[in-house]
Motif scaffolding. Structure first.
Motif, PDB file in Angstrom:
ATOM      1  N   LYS A   2      73.833 120.012  53.533  1.00  0.00           N
ATOM      2  CA  LYS A   2      73.577 119.406  54.818  1.00  0.00           C
ATOM      3  C   LYS A   2      72.848 120.379  55.732  1.00  0.00           C
ATOM      4  CE  LYS A   2      77.651 116.411  54.522  1.00  0.00           C
ATOM      5  NZ  LYS A   2      78.913 116.018  55.156  1.00  0.00           N
ATOM      6  N   ARG A   4      69.366 121.160  58.435  1.00  0.00           N
ATOM      7  CA  ARG A   4      67.956 120.820  58.560  1.00  0.00           C
ATOM      8  C   ARG A   4      67.244 120.950  57.213  1.00  0.00           C
ATOM      9  NH1 ARG A   4      64.041 124.804  59.247  1.00  0.00           N
ATOM     10  NH2 ARG A   4      64.741 126.963  59.107  1.00  0.00           N
ATOM     11  N   HIS A   5      66.167 120.215  57.095  1.00  0.00           N
ATOM     12  CA  HIS A   5      65.393 120.243  55.859  1.00  0.00           C
ATOM     13  C   HIS A   5      64.565 121.516  55.789  1.00  0.00           C
ATOM     14  CE1 HIS A   5      65.647 115.559  55.826  1.00  0.00           C
ATOM     15  NE2 HIS A   5      66.786 116.143  55.519  1.00  0.00           N
ATOM     16  N   LEU A   6      64.534 122.112  54.623  1.00  0.00           N
ATOM     17  CA  LEU A   6      63.887 123.409  54.424  1.00  0.00           C
ATOM     18  C   LEU A   6      62.695 123.271  53.478  1.00  0.00           C
ATOM     19  CD1 LEU A   6      67.177 125.416  53.750  1.00  0.00           C
ATOM     20  CD2 LEU A   6      65.956 125.295  55.927  1.00  0.00           C
ATOM     21  N   THR A   7      61.823 124.255  53.523  1.00  0.00           N
ATOM     22  CA  THR A   7      60.747 124.371  52.538  1.00  0.00           C
ATOM     23  C   THR A   7      61.033 125.609  51.695  1.00  0.00           C
ATOM     24  OG1 THR A   7      59.143 123.323  54.012  1.00  0.00           O
ATOM     25  CG2 THR A   7      58.275 124.617  52.176  1.00  0.00           C
ATOM     26  N   HIS A  41      65.211 118.737  46.223  1.00  0.00           N
ATOM     27  CA  HIS A  41      64.347 117.684  46.751  1.00  0.00           C
ATOM     28  C   HIS A  41      65.164 116.479  47.204  1.00  0.00           C
ATOM     29  CE1 HIS A  41      61.424 114.312  46.475  1.00  0.00           C
ATOM     30  NE2 HIS A  41      60.614 115.208  47.010  1.00  0.00           N
ATOM     31  N   LYS A  42      66.165 116.091  46.424  1.00  0.00           N
ATOM     32  CA  LYS A  42      67.003 114.956  46.798  1.00  0.00           C
ATOM     33  C   LYS A  42      67.851 115.252  48.038  1.00  0.00           C
ATOM     34  CE  LYS A  42      67.246 112.652  42.313  1.00  0.00           C
ATOM     35  NZ  LYS A  42      68.111 112.200  41.192  1.00  0.00           N
ATOM     36  N   ASP A  43      68.104 116.526  48.295  1.00  0.00           N
ATOM     37  CA  ASP A  43      68.827 116.921  49.508  1.00  0.00           C
ATOM     38  C   ASP A  43      67.918 116.931  50.729  1.00  0.00           C
ATOM     39  OD1 ASP A  43      71.276 117.166  48.295  1.00  0.00           O
ATOM     40  OD2 ASP A  43      71.101 119.316  47.914  1.00  0.00           O
ATOM     41  N   GLY A  44      66.654 116.569  50.524  1.00  0.00           N
ATOM     42  CA  GLY A  44      65.736 116.475  51.649  1.00  0.00           C
ATOM     43  C   GLY A  44      64.840 117.671  51.843  1.00  0.00           C
ATOM     44  N   HIS A  45      64.912 118.662  50.941  1.00  0.00           N
ATOM     45  CA  HIS A  45      64.105 119.864  51.079  1.00  0.00           C
ATOM     46  C   HIS A  45      62.772 119.728  50.341  1.00  0.00           C
ATOM     47  CE1 HIS A  45      67.706 121.505  52.766  1.00  0.00           C
ATOM     48  NE2 HIS A  45      68.360 121.408  51.625  1.00  0.00           N
ATOM     49  N   LYS A  46      61.783 120.440  50.803  1.00  0.00           N
ATOM     50  CA  LYS A  46      60.486 120.478  50.141  1.00  0.00           C
ATOM     51  C   LYS A  46      60.462 121.679  49.200  1.00  0.00           C
ATOM     52  CE  LYS A  46      58.205 118.411  54.167  1.00  0.00           C
ATOM     53  NZ  LYS A  46      57.237 118.625  55.266  1.00  0.00           N
ATOM     54  N   GLN A 251      72.205 129.965  54.781  1.00  0.00           N
ATOM     55  CA  GLN A 251      72.146 129.069  55.934  1.00  0.00           C
ATOM     56  C   GLN A 251      73.434 129.144  56.743  1.00  0.00           C
ATOM     57  OE1 GLN A 251      68.736 128.566  56.177  1.00  0.00           O
ATOM     58  NE2 GLN A 251      69.406 126.647  57.092  1.00  0.00           N
TER      59      GLN A 251
END
Length: 454
Positions: A2, A4-7, A41-46, A251
């Motif tokens: 969980k 923020r989305h990260l790269t 990727h499925k967790d929203g990260h790039k 994080q």
């Protein structure tokens, strides 16, 4: 995971995915890497993968035992291997219905600012589309002059291009050690590096017989990436699943660390109790995470370089040297452009709009009128920056030391009053610690790290 989305950029060396003796792909490791990337990727990260291995796969395909030394043969093997390597990646990701894309780069591809931005925009768009880009150096056409040198450097430049939060440099050891752990059982692991300029580690471990990287190249890559604001991690490639745990841990650690205290005031004082409680809860949050696999992480620069300065410092190959006096250097640090009056000499041959090294020299009183300005100088022990010049080496040699108003008279034309515009100058700063040796005129010292550019 969980938050923020990260790269996240994951760099894999040849030895991480290809068996050094048989040249067979390490399918178990590759599969775990694919699973990890898809999970992130499925967790929203790039996610971006920088993958070596084309030459190693080519060796296997053509039944060649050792990496050859003949460049055309290496490039031919890379052509064979890159096709099969990308097919392998695509096949593994297809099982999890994850689209991937191939991006092949050389330094020439990003030497032009427009091409650099095109590459950056392509990466950004692929990430926006939910695609995982797989980046590699284009060994089929790369020669020494246009190579990044190793994929550690390429991965750092890629991380800077996509403004990544994390760069993972996967290797065959768990982390950095103060001594070589293969020969020293008492070697101590280094978990965090706050100031890379003070780092003292054993980097004697060389790269594999297939690849070109080593631990020293990873530290160079970490220096580049952290200067761009990217948290850089070195960890073992055989446990790629640990990437998720390390990201969670780091994080949580960022959340648990208190912000830099501001100047005390009545308002901040009234919130002291709330801040203490918040930090206590954050600490509990950190403790709730299991200890991640062994790793070393490099804390990023809190004032990262702008994208354009990263490109000037690391996307371009310097073609020569321009020697400037201390007065010119002070003017440059005060946001002025480089005028010909502050130039005392030129080294090498270069064209207009090419990158050069800036080296500061100290003027000495003239004792013999026959000596040149450069011969009457003492070179300081550092290179202070890089610049893209408006005139070629021959032209700068003619106009050095004169006022800008005289350029027209000397050259017969005046493309600019500046030899280099301020926006085309990026600075370096000398490493703290041991004093570098005084460089020769032909080769200024490169014992430097990046400093903030306004």
């Amino acid at each position: 995971m969980k938050g923020r989305h990260l790269t996240i950029v994951i760099k894999l060396g040849t030895s991480s995915i290809i068996d050094e003796k048989t040249h067979q792909p390490l399918l178990s490791t590759l599969s775990l890497i694919v699973e990890t990337a898809v999970r992130l990727h499925k967790d929203g990260h790039k996610v971006v993968i920088v993958s070596s291995g084309a030459i190693g796969v080519g060796l296997r395909r053509m039944d060649v035992e050792r990496r050859p030394k003949h460049l055309p043969r290496i490039q031919a093997l890379a052509a064979v291997g890159q096709c099969r390597l990308m097919s392998l990646w695509d096949s593994l990701f297809e099982h999890l219905r994850q689209p991937v894309a191939q991006i092949l780069l050389t330094r020439n591809d990003i030497a032009d600012r427009t091409q650099y931005l095109n590459a950056k925009n392509t990466l950004d768009e692929l990430l926006h589309m939910g695609v995982i880009p797989i980046v590699n150096e284009n060994d089929t056409v790369a020669v020494a002059e246009i190579k990044f040198g190793d994929n550690d450097t390429l991965s750092a430049i890629t991380a800077a291009m996509v403004q990544a939060d994390y760069l993972f440099l996967m290797t065959d050891v768990d982390c950095l050690y103060d001594k070589n752990p293969r020969t020293n059982p008492d070697a101590k692991a280094i978990e965090v590096v706050e100031d890379i300029t003070t780092l003292e580690v054993d980097v004697s471990t060389a790269g594999s017989g297939l690849g070109t990287g080593s631990m020293s190249t990873k530290i160079v890559a970490a220096r580049l990436a952290t200067s761009a604001g990217v948290t850089t991690v070195i960890t073992r490639s055989s446990n790629p699943g640990g990437i998720v745990d390390i990201v969670k841990y780091l994080q949580a650690k960022k959340v648990s660390q208190p912000a830099t205290p501001a100047t005390p005031s009545s308002e901040t004082a009234s919130k002291a109790g709330e801040d203490t409680l918040s930090r206590s809860l954050s600490s509990l949050h950190l403790e709730s995470h299991p200890k991640p696999p062994l790793h070393t992480y490099f804390i990023p620069d809190p004032k990262p370089l702008r994208d354009r300065y990263i490109w000037i410092l690391h996307g371009l190959t310097p073609r020569g040297i321009v020697y400037i006096d201390e007065g010119a250097y002070r003017a440059l640090t005060a946001k002025a452009g480089l005028l010909p009056a502050g130039i005392v000499g030129v080294g090498g041959t270069f064209a207009q709009q090419e990158a050069i090294r800036l080296v500061v020299v100290k003027r000495s009183p003239p004792t013999d009128p026959a000596t040149s300005a450069l011969e009457r100088t003492e070179i300081l022990p550092m290179e202070v920056g890089r610049a893209i010049v408006n005139y070629n080496s021959t032209e700068i040699t003619k106009i050095k030391g004169i006022q800008s108003t005289e350029i027209q008279h000397v050259l017969g034309y005046a493309d600019s009053e500046y030899v280099a515009l301020r926006e085309n100058i990026a600075f370096l700063k000398k490493e703290r610690g041991s004093r570098p040796a005084t460089p020769s005129l032909a080769t200024p010292t490169e014992s430097v790290v990046m400093e903030e550019n306004a």
